[in-house]
Design a protein around this motif. Structure first.
Motif, PDB file in Angstrom:
ATOM      1  N   ASP A  68       0.847  -1.187   0.000  1.00  0.00           N
ATOM      2  CA  ASP A  68       0.000   0.000   0.000  1.00  0.00           C
ATOM      3  C   ASP A  68       0.889   1.246   0.000  1.00  0.00           C
ATOM      4  OD1 ASP A  68       1.000   0.178   2.591  1.00  0.00           O
ATOM      5  OD2 ASP A  68      -0.913  -0.245   3.570  1.00  0.00           O
ATOM      6  N   THR A  69       0.259   2.406   0.072  1.00  0.00           N
ATOM      7  CA  THR A  69       1.016   3.654  -0.025  1.00  0.00           C
ATOM      8  C   THR A  69       1.985   3.837   1.143  1.00  0.00           C
ATOM      9  OG1 THR A  69      -0.764   4.692  -1.296  1.00  0.00           O
ATOM     10  CG2 THR A  69       0.797   6.170  -0.209  1.00  0.00           C
ATOM     11  N   ARG A  70       1.587   3.438   2.340  1.00  0.00           N
ATOM     12  CA  ARG A  70       2.478   3.591   3.494  1.00  0.00           C
ATOM     13  C   ARG A  70       3.766   2.780   3.297  1.00  0.00           C
ATOM     14  NH1 ARG A  70       0.029   2.620   9.314  1.00  0.00           N
ATOM     15  NH2 ARG A  70      -1.073   4.490   8.665  1.00  0.00           N
ATOM     16  N   GLU A  73       5.890   4.379   0.547  1.00  0.00           N
ATOM     17  CA  GLU A  73       6.603   5.548   1.054  1.00  0.00           C
ATOM     18  C   GLU A  73       7.837   5.130   1.860  1.00  0.00           C
ATOM     19  OE1 GLU A  73       5.855   9.583   3.751  1.00  0.00           O
ATOM     20  OE2 GLU A  73       4.411   7.924   3.841  1.00  0.00           O
ATOM     21  N   ALA A  74       7.684   4.086   2.668  1.00  0.00           N
ATOM     22  CA  ALA A  74       8.817   3.601   3.481  1.00  0.00           C
ATOM     23  C   ALA A  74       9.955   3.119   2.582  1.00  0.00           C
ATOM     24  CB  ALA A  74       8.353   2.491   4.413  1.00  0.00           C
ATOM     25  N   TYR A 177       2.682  -2.022  -6.609  1.00  0.00           N
ATOM     26  CA  TYR A 177       2.031  -0.939  -5.862  1.00  0.00           C
ATOM     27  C   TYR A 177       0.776  -0.519  -6.629  1.00  0.00           C
ATOM     28  CZ  TYR A 177       1.451   3.839  -3.993  1.00  0.00           C
ATOM     29  OH  TYR A 177       0.943   5.008  -3.447  1.00  0.00           O
ATOM     30  N   TRP A 184      -0.497   7.802  -4.315  1.00  0.00           N
ATOM     31  CA  TRP A 184       0.633   8.567  -3.791  1.00  0.00           C
ATOM     32  C   TRP A 184       0.242  10.031  -3.596  1.00  0.00           C
ATOM     33  CZ3 TRP A 184       5.355   6.695  -2.299  1.00  0.00           C
ATOM     34  CH2 TRP A 184       6.404   7.616  -2.143  1.00  0.00           C
ATOM     35  N   ALA A 187      -2.233  10.751  -0.796  1.00  0.00           N
ATOM     36  CA  ALA A 187      -1.628  10.743   0.543  1.00  0.00           C
ATOM     37  C   ALA A 187      -0.831  12.019   0.809  1.00  0.00           C
ATOM     38  CB  ALA A 187      -0.720   9.526   0.685  1.00  0.00           C
TER      39      ALA A 187
END
Length: 198
Positions: A68-70, A73-74, A177, A184, A187
């Motif tokens: 997912d987006t989280r 991002e990580a 993703y 993205w 968020a």
């Protein structure tokens, strides 16, 4: 004297009986029918998606990690993966009349991504297949276990197809993703102007 006859109890109106019958039939049909799949994600197909690329995608891709987006991002912040944007790009027609101005549609994507356009179709020409293989070889440094994150937009089969194809090429750390650049941006994360890899 004759005994008084009791008048019969009046029958419910026909409309009430009809409603009771319809309600009972509806309850039986509801109990016997399968749960509606409306809004459910499709199952993984046996092969590549060949058309209608802008449609809901499966929740899974066998052999790949889905994030997912989280999580995206990580990975982006840690700089441990290569982000591969596979959003399609309109190709300038060869037979445009002289003097016709052609402008590429702008594409914004995850900063630091590499844009390999048109590699997410269900069937690739030999030239496009070669372009995709060369691009991945460059991005992975020739390492089949390099982490590669594939994306395009939300509800876009191009990234699913591209990630599946990368698996078929022998890459072992394929990440998909599905929210893509839309998720993205939603968020509140930054986007950069994309330039296709030659």
């Amino acid at each position: 004297m004759f005994p008084r006859r009791r008048s019969p109890r009046p029958e419910p109106p026909l409309s009430r009986l009809a409603w009771l019958g319809i309600a009972g039939l509806a309850a039986v049909l509801l109990a016997l029918s399968p749960v509606s799949s409306e809004g459910a994600l499709p199952d993984e197909p046996d092969s590549y998606r060949m058309d209608a690329y802008r449609a809901p995608t499966p929740a899974t891709l066998t052999g790949a990690r889905v994030i997912d987006t989280r999580a995206a991002e990580a990975l982006w912040k840690a700089k441990t993966a290569v982000f591969v944007d596979v959003m399609p790009r309109d190709v300038k027609p060869a037979n445009l009349p002289a003097g016709t101005i052609w402008r590429d549609k702008p594409r914004d994507h995850v900063p630091g991504s590499v844009w390999l356009p048109n590699v997410g179709y269900g069937a690739l020409s030999p030239d496009m297949d070669s372009y995709f293989r060369r691009g991945l070889a460059t991005l992975s440094g020739g390492k089949p276990d390099a982490m590669l994150v594939f994306y395009c937009q939300t509800d876009c089969w191009m990234s699913w197809n591209a990630a599946r194809r990368a698996l078929s090429y022998g890459y072992t750390s394929v990440i998909w993703y599905p929210a893509g650049s839309d998720g993205w941006a939603k968020a509140g994360l930054p986007l950069d102007k994309a330039t296709p890899m030659e």
